[in-house]
Design a protein around this motif. Structure first.
Motif, PDB file in Angstrom:
ATOM      1  N   ALA A   1       0.693  -1.301  -0.101  1.00  0.00           N
ATOM      2  CA  ALA A   1       0.099  -0.187   0.072  1.00  0.00           C
ATOM      3  C   ALA A   1       0.808   1.371  -0.146  1.00  0.00           C
ATOM      4  O   ALA A   1       0.469   2.338   0.522  1.00  0.00           O
TER       5      ALA A   1
ATOM      6  N   GLY B   1       2.151   2.845  -3.100  1.00  0.00           N
ATOM      7  CA  GLY B   1       2.129   3.330  -4.154  1.00  0.00           C
ATOM      8  C   GLY B   1       1.575   4.892  -4.076  1.00  0.00           C
ATOM      9  O   GLY B   1       0.806   5.173  -2.864  1.00  0.00           O
ATOM     10  N   TYR B   2       1.782   5.488  -5.048  1.00  0.00           N
ATOM     11  CA  TYR B   2       1.589   6.960  -4.986  1.00  0.00           C
ATOM     12  C   TYR B   2      -0.021   7.382  -5.191  1.00  0.00           C
ATOM     13  O   TYR B   2      -0.539   8.440  -5.051  1.00  0.00           O
ATOM     14  N   GLY B   3      -0.581   6.336  -6.114  1.00  0.00           N
ATOM     15  CA  GLY B   3      -2.109   6.671  -6.385  1.00  0.00           C
ATOM     16  C   GLY B   3      -2.321   7.691  -7.266  1.00  0.00           C
ATOM     17  O   GLY B   3      -3.269   8.503  -7.231  1.00  0.00           O
ATOM     18  N   THR B   4      -1.358   7.914  -8.290  1.00  0.00           N
ATOM     19  CA  THR B   4      -1.431   8.934  -9.214  1.00  0.00           C
ATOM     20  C   THR B   4      -2.696   9.166  -9.968  1.00  0.00           C
ATOM     21  O   THR B   4      -3.370  10.149 -10.409  1.00  0.00           O
ATOM     22  N   ARG B   5      -3.398   8.049 -10.360  1.00  0.00           N
ATOM     23  CA  ARG B   5      -4.646   7.990 -11.189  1.00  0.00           C
ATOM     24  C   ARG B   5      -5.908   8.761 -10.373  1.00  0.00           C
ATOM     25  O   ARG B   5      -6.689   8.803 -10.782  1.00  0.00           O
TER      26      ARG B   5
ATOM     27  N   GLU C   1      -5.521   3.787  -0.481  1.00  0.00           N
ATOM     28  CA  GLU C   1      -6.292   2.505   0.232  1.00  0.00           C
ATOM     29  C   GLU C   1      -7.377   3.232   1.429  1.00  0.00           C
ATOM     30  O   GLU C   1      -8.003   2.231   1.688  1.00  0.00           O
TER      31      GLU C   1
ATOM     32  N   GLN D   1       8.301   1.137   2.700  1.00  0.00           N
ATOM     33  CA  GLN D   1       8.921   0.883   1.458  1.00  0.00           C
ATOM     34  C   GLN D   1       9.498   2.584   1.279  1.00  0.00           C
ATOM     35  O   GLN D   1       8.419   3.520   1.043  1.00  0.00           O
TER      36      GLN D   1
ATOM     37  N   LYS E   1       9.542   1.328  -5.932  1.00  0.00           N
ATOM     38  CA  LYS E   1      10.177   0.848  -7.127  1.00  0.00           C
ATOM     39  C   LYS E   1       9.258  -0.188  -7.539  1.00  0.00           C
ATOM     40  O   LYS E   1       9.818  -1.265  -8.207  1.00  0.00           O
ATOM     41  N   GLY E   2       8.052  -0.156  -7.253  1.00  0.00           N
ATOM     42  CA  GLY E   2       7.076  -1.206  -8.250  1.00  0.00           C
ATOM     43  C   GLY E   2       6.568  -2.330  -7.121  1.00  0.00           C
ATOM     44  O   GLY E   2       6.985  -2.307  -6.087  1.00  0.00           O
TER      45      GLY E   2
ATOM     46  N   LEU F   1      -4.126  -6.421  -3.067  1.00  0.00           N
ATOM     47  CA  LEU F   1      -4.163  -5.046  -3.670  1.00  0.00           C
ATOM     48  C   LEU F   1      -5.314  -4.467  -3.387  1.00  0.00           C
ATOM     49  O   LEU F   1      -6.498  -4.708  -4.108  1.00  0.00           O
TER      50      LEU F   1
HETATM   51  P1  UTP Z   1      -0.557   0.570  -8.848  1.00  0.00           P
HETATM   52  O1  UTP Z   1       0.134   1.008  -9.900  1.00  0.00           O
HETATM   53  O2  UTP Z   1      -2.009   0.067  -8.894  1.00  0.00           O
HETATM   54  O3  UTP Z   1      -0.544   1.673  -7.658  1.00  0.00           O
HETATM   55  O4  UTP Z   1      -0.095  -0.427  -7.858  1.00  0.00           O
HETATM   56  P2  UTP Z   1      -0.118   3.105  -7.599  1.00  0.00           P
HETATM   57  O5  UTP Z   1       1.093   3.320  -8.243  1.00  0.00           O
HETATM   58  O6  UTP Z   1      -0.221   3.481  -6.272  1.00  0.00           O
HETATM   59  O7  UTP Z   1      -1.280   3.714  -8.556  1.00  0.00           O
HETATM   60  P3  UTP Z   1      -1.278   4.816 -10.086  1.00  0.00           P
HETATM   61  O8  UTP Z   1      -1.117   3.861 -11.007  1.00  0.00           O
HETATM   62  O9  UTP Z   1      -0.034   5.608  -9.568  1.00  0.00           O
HETATM   63  O10 UTP Z   1      -2.538   5.492 -10.016  1.00  0.00           O
HETATM   64  C1  UTP Z   1      -0.641  -1.793  -7.423  1.00  0.00           C
HETATM   65  C2  UTP Z   1      -0.538  -1.810  -5.965  1.00  0.00           C
HETATM   66  O11 UTP Z   1       1.019  -1.733  -5.535  1.00  0.00           O
HETATM   67  C3  UTP Z   1       1.234  -1.039  -4.622  1.00  0.00           C
HETATM   68  C4  UTP Z   1      -0.015   0.152  -4.732  1.00  0.00           C
HETATM   69  O12 UTP Z   1      -0.039   0.708  -3.466  1.00  0.00           O
HETATM   70  C5  UTP Z   1      -1.173  -0.693  -4.904  1.00  0.00           C
HETATM   71  O13 UTP Z   1      -1.831  -1.442  -3.908  1.00  0.00           O
HETATM   72  N1  UTP Z   1       2.490  -0.445  -5.000  1.00  0.00           N
HETATM   73  C6  UTP Z   1       3.079  -0.123  -6.218  1.00  0.00           C
HETATM   74  C7  UTP Z   1       3.530  -0.244  -3.751  1.00  0.00           C
HETATM   75  O14 UTP Z   1       3.173  -0.553  -2.618  1.00  0.00           O
HETATM   76  N2  UTP Z   1       4.665   0.171  -4.079  1.00  0.00           N
HETATM   77  C8  UTP Z   1       5.214   0.479  -5.268  1.00  0.00           C
HETATM   78  O15 UTP Z   1       6.317   1.043  -5.554  1.00  0.00           O
HETATM   79  C9  UTP Z   1       4.248   0.333  -6.348  1.00  0.00           C
END
Ligand code: UTP
Length: 279
Positions: A9, A11-15, A26, A102, A106-107, A128
């Protein structure tokens, strides 16, 4: 048996900007509950009680959500509002929560590897939380997958048929049908263009992984977008041993973007909130 469930959890959630600028995606509420709570409820239903969450900067609300709030609870004690917290209290009573951070995003593969110290050397589930999965007709998606794991004892990924024009949003598999809705994975491609996709069977945000995946992720070079993709490690696992893809029963809403989020909201409002099953 499987007890642990990892929630990447960080990720940046850019969308979903600007909503996700200072708030974890989340924690976006679907009607009255944050996305991650739906995920943890699904995990508990499947018997997974050790919840591990990979967080990042600006994600502290996640930890506060899975904790007691004394002032608030004292305030509503004895009122009819207490019912709103019954669900979250059950999670606090029956699950343990542990966290790691994290520091560089880095994905997904890297996020899962970051969770390794919380998981150790045992099979575990991955959720996820922005993929909201529901099955009104029976077992939740993770419960279905745990049952399959007991039978096959290997990595299991949840898949769904998607519009062939949308394969570039997913990891896509090719496999041999080995049973009802079950494929043995032969090939896997991350976000292929429609013309390069091996099928329209897309991996969604539910996995059961065997712990050898950690070493495979360690050995994975950054792929598309400079990110360490879980798909690449899964592909190696499929080549060396066995990965099963399972077309689950139920619905999945991609709540990482506005359209899926609105669909999920309408669905949960009709099926849970209006029917009194939302707490
Ligand atoms: P997503 O690509 O859907 O999440 O990653 P994101 O990067 O938050 O969203 P956008 O595309 O920028 O809107 C799938 C899952 O992996 C986690 C995200 O939080 C999400 O639950 N994730 C992704 C990480 O924990 N770390 C990361 O470096 C990348």
């Amino acid at each position: 048996m499987i007890k642990k469930c990892l929630f990447p959890a960080a990720g940046y959630g850019t969308r979903f900007l600007p909503a996700t600028k200072a708030m974890p995606k989340e924690m976006l509420p679907v009607v009255n509950k944050p996305l991650i709570q739906y995920g943890v409820e699904e995990a508990l239903d499947a018997g997974l009680t050790e919840i591990s969450i990979v967080t990042g900067r600006g994600k502290r609300a996640l930890e506060d959500h899975f904790d007691i709030s004394y002032e608030l609870e004292n305030q509503i004690k004895g009122t009819d509002k207490e019912k709103y917290l019954v669900g979250i209290r059950k999670l606090l009573d029956e699950c343990s929560f542990s966290y790691t951070r994290q520091t560089e995003m880095k994905g997904l593969g890297h996020a899962i590897l970051t969770g390794r110290p919380l998981i150790g050397d045992e099979p575990f589930a991955v959720v996820l939380a922005d993929d909201l999965c529901v099955n009104l007709e029976g077992d939740g998606v993770l419960t279905q997958m745990v049952k399959l794991y007991k039978q096959y004892r290997c990595t299991i990924v949840a898949i769904q048929e998607v519009d062939p024009q949308e394969t570039n949003k997913y990891g896509v598999i090719a496999g041999d049908l080995i049973g009802d809705d079950l494929y043995r994975v032969r090939n896997m491609v991350e976000k292929p263009k429609p013309e390069d996709a091996p099928s329209n069977l897309a991996i969604i945000g539910r996995y059961i992984l065997t712990p050898d995946i950690f070493k495979l992720i360690e050995d994975t070079e950054p792929g598309k977008g400079g990110e360490i993709q879980i798909t690449d490690a899964l592909m190696k696992q499929a080549q060396d041993g066995c990965v099963i893809a399972y077309k689950f029963k139920g619905k999945r809403f991609d709540c990482g973007g506005a359209e899926g989020y609105i669909e999920a909201t309408n669905f949960c409002f009709e099926n849970f909130y209006k029917t009194g099953k939302a707490y």
